[in-house]
Design an enzyme around this catalytic site. Structure first.
Site, mmCIF file in Angstrom:
data_model
loop_
_atom_site.group_PDB
_atom_site.id
_atom_site.type_symbol
_atom_site.label_atom_id
_atom_site.label_comp_id
_atom_site.label_asym_id
_atom_site.label_seq_id
_atom_site.Cartn_x
_atom_site.Cartn_y
_atom_site.Cartn_z
ATOM 1 N N ARG A 36 37.064 15.801 36.911
ATOM 2 C CA ARG A 36 35.883 15.900 37.776
ATOM 3 C C ARG A 36 36.273 16.211 39.225
ATOM 4 N NH1 ARG A 36 32.066 11.153 35.233
ATOM 5 N NH2 ARG A 36 30.683 12.550 34.097
ATOM 6 N N LYS A 201 27.439 4.287 26.475
ATOM 7 C CA LYS A 201 26.191 4.129 27.238
ATOM 8 C C LYS A 201 25.017 4.256 26.262
ATOM 9 C CE LYS A 201 28.184 5.825 31.573
ATOM 10 N NZ LYS A 201 28.259 6.952 32.522
ATOM 11 N N GLY A 378 25.330 12.295 30.200
ATOM 12 C CA GLY A 378 23.905 11.957 30.268
ATOM 13 C C GLY A 378 23.114 13.099 30.895
HETATM 14 N N1 LIG Z 1 32.953 1.629 19.191
HETATM 15 C C1 LIG Z 1 33.027 1.550 20.515
HETATM 16 N N2 LIG Z 1 32.915 0.360 21.139
HETATM 17 C C2 LIG Z 1 33.017 0.280 22.494
HETATM 18 N N3 LIG Z 1 33.221 1.333 23.315
HETATM 19 C C3 LIG Z 1 33.329 2.538 22.734
HETATM 20 C C4 LIG Z 1 33.245 2.716 21.322
HETATM 21 N N4 LIG Z 1 33.398 4.032 21.043
HETATM 22 C C5 LIG Z 1 33.582 4.642 22.243
HETATM 23 N N5 LIG Z 1 33.557 3.766 23.256
HETATM 24 C C6 LIG Z 1 33.794 4.027 24.700
HETATM 25 O O1 LIG Z 1 32.810 4.887 25.195
HETATM 26 C C7 LIG Z 1 33.270 5.327 26.469
HETATM 27 C C8 LIG Z 1 32.623 6.627 26.843
HETATM 28 O O2 LIG Z 1 31.216 6.515 26.756
HETATM 29 P P1 LIG Z 1 30.206 7.371 27.637
HETATM 30 O O3 LIG Z 1 30.374 7.042 29.081
HETATM 31 O O4 LIG Z 1 28.878 7.174 27.013
HETATM 32 O O5 LIG Z 1 30.715 8.881 27.398
HETATM 33 P P2 LIG Z 1 30.730 10.136 28.388
HETATM 34 O O6 LIG Z 1 31.359 9.701 29.689
HETATM 35 O O7 LIG Z 1 31.517 11.180 27.685
HETATM 36 O O8 LIG Z 1 29.284 10.512 28.575
HETATM 37 C C9 LIG Z 1 34.775 5.408 26.343
HETATM 38 O O9 LIG Z 1 35.363 4.731 27.431
HETATM 39 C C10 LIG Z 1 35.078 4.732 25.003
HETATM 40 O O10 LIG Z 1 36.145 3.822 25.078
HETATM 41 O O1 LIG Z 2 29.955 9.347 34.214
HETATM 42 C C1 LIG Z 2 28.821 9.800 34.380
HETATM 43 O O2 LIG Z 2 27.998 10.121 33.353
HETATM 44 P P1 LIG Z 2 28.437 10.388 31.811
HETATM 45 O O3 LIG Z 2 29.279 9.212 31.334
HETATM 46 O O4 LIG Z 2 27.113 10.455 31.085
HETATM 47 O O5 LIG Z 2 29.185 11.690 31.792
HETATM 48 C C2 LIG Z 2 28.246 10.102 35.738
HETATM 49 O O6 LIG Z 2 29.217 9.931 36.757
HETATM 50 C C3 LIG Z 2 27.022 9.229 35.995
HETATM 51 O O7 LIG Z 2 27.418 7.873 35.995
HETATM 52 P P2 LIG Z 2 26.319 6.740 35.580
HETATM 53 O O8 LIG Z 2 26.011 6.918 34.095
HETATM 54 O O9 LIG Z 2 26.997 5.429 35.885
HETATM 55 O O10 LIG Z 2 25.099 6.987 36.434
#
Ligand SMILES: Nc1ncnc2c1ncn2[C@@H]1O[C@H](COP(=O)(O)OP(=O)(O)O)[C@@H](O)[C@H]1O
Ligand SMILES: O=C(OP(=O)(O)O)[C@H](O)COP(=O)(O)O
Length: 397
Positions: A36, A201, A378
């Protein structure tokens, strides 16, 4: 409506506040993936070349309005300086004495980074007046605003939504590129269109499925999302991540998927561990037989194969959210299998999200093997849903 670009602005000698997304993963204070930060460099360089005084602002993690040293952007300032090949002046607060002094000290072409926006409660406040008051303080530091933090454009936060309403503004190059690619997925998507969802998330992202049920042909669920589905089907999920209050919603999704002819693919096996730790005891168990004293940290090997087989015939794949806790080697295999599945599918592939993009890189995949790697998870999901994103709305003329 059209968004102005940096080329439409006169920035020479002016203080330009750039809202970037520098929310990078850290381990023991060290950045584990700088994707990023690298993605933010071209816009900053362009502004420098035009003689702007560049004030970068960003968030890190979710410190919830409190100053928490582990969420300081100081390591990010150092890395940004290395990538730009110039010193980045770091303000130890966001809108206070340090921020004002740092900004005052900038010459044309100089770069400063403000401390974590989310150390200030006003940044994320749902109260318009509180958010607006913080936006006033931020806006007072600058004469021009450039929105370039694509990963945060779905947040109605002061730095994303309110500041551009107070200053002449434009979109940076990263936002322009991201929107151009994602727009294609909303207009004429090549089918079958498969969407893979995972990550942690869960409450943020479960809602996206509602809309995807009318758009995608196939929805594959992994990561922390899985357990709300398994529980909704009546299975034990032990201590796994769970959104108890979403069970009814998820049941409804499964019912509507059947009605609409959307294929839902859930894991058939899970790597279940005794604790959230790399060295915890862990075994592959059937997805409907997770022991009550364990938690699921990855999809299992049969699920990896199943997911790859369901991606094989797709023409378009959008993937957000790792399939497991890929940061720990024993739970990284599901994410690896899905990444490989995307590559082997030959489809138009978009990977979105800070951690998903980081996973692809840290697991050793070549970024060029994917059609597009988005910096927003997101944000890209909500864009694909057709939602109005506050950070894009605010940049429109
Ligand atoms: N089964 C699980 N239990 C807890 N955490 C998980 C699990 N599977 C994946 N994760 C965690 O989810 C995190 C990423 O989630 P998220 O922020 O939603 O994705 P992104 O940043 O790609 O949008 C990673 O740090 C990973 O360790
Ligand atoms: O990591 C982010 O989003 P993402 O995990 O959905 O890619 C952005 O920096 C937004 O962070 P936030 O979901 O804490 O508002």
């Amino acid at each position: 409506m059209a968004m102005r670009t940096i080329d439409d602005l006169d920035v020479a000698g002016k203080r330009v506040l750039v809202r970037a997304d520098l929310n990078v993963p850290l381990k023991d204070g060290a950045i584990t993936d700088d994707g990023r930060i690298r993605a933010s460099v071209p816009t900053i360089e362009k502004l420098r070349a035009k003689g702007a005084k560049v004030i970068v602002s960003a968030h890190l993690g979710r410190p919830k309005g409190e100053v928490k040293p582990e969420f300081s952007l100081a390591p990010v300032a150092a890395r940004l300086g290395e990538l730009l090949g110039t010193e980045v002046a770091f303000a130890t607060d966001t809108v206070g004495d340090s921020a004002r002094a740092t900004v005052d000290g900038l010459a044309g072409g100089g770069v400063a980074l403000l401390e974590n926006l989310r150390f200030e409660a006003g940044e994320t406040s749902k109260d318009d007046a509180e958010r607006g008051a913080f936006a006033d303080e931020l806006a007072a530091l600058a004469e021009v605003y450039v929105g370039d933090g694509f990963g945060a454009v779905h947040r109605k936060h002061a730095s994303v939504y309110d500041v551009p309403q107070r200053l002449p503004h434009a979109a940076g190059g990263l936002i322009a590129t991201e929107v151009a690619v994602l727009k294609k997925l909303t207009e004429d998507v090549a089918r079958p269109y498969a969407v893979v969802l995972g990550g942690s998330k869960v409450s943020d992202k479960l809602g996206v499925i509602d809309n995807l049920l009318g758009k995608a042909d196939r929805i594959l669920i992994g990561g922390g999302m899985v357990f709300t589905f398994l529980k909704a089907q009546g299975h034990e999920v032990g201590n796994s991540l769970l959104e108890e209050d979403q069970l009814g919603t998820v049941r409804e999704y499964l019912r509507r998927a059947e009605e609409n002819g959307v294929e839902f693919v859930l894991p058939v096996d899970i790597v279940a561990a005794t604790a959230f730790a790399a060295d915890a005891d862990h075994d592959v168990v059937a997805a409907d037989a997770i022991p009550a004293d364990r938690l699921g940290l990855d999809i299992g090997p049969e699920s990896g194969k199943l997911f790859a087989s369901r991606l094989a015939g797709a023409k378009t794949v959008f993937w957000n959210g790792p399939m497991g806790v890929f940061e720990m080697e024993p739970y990284s295999h599901g994410t690896r299998a899905v990444a490989q599945g995307l590559i082997d599918s030959g489809a138009f592939t978009v990977v979105g999200g800070g951690d998903s993009a980081a996973a692809v890189r840290t697991l050793g995949f070549d970024e060029s093997a994917f059609s597009h790697i988005s910096t927003g998870g997101g944000a890209s999901l909500e864009y694909l849903e057709g939602k109005t994103l506050p950070g894009l709305q605010a940049l429109e003329d």
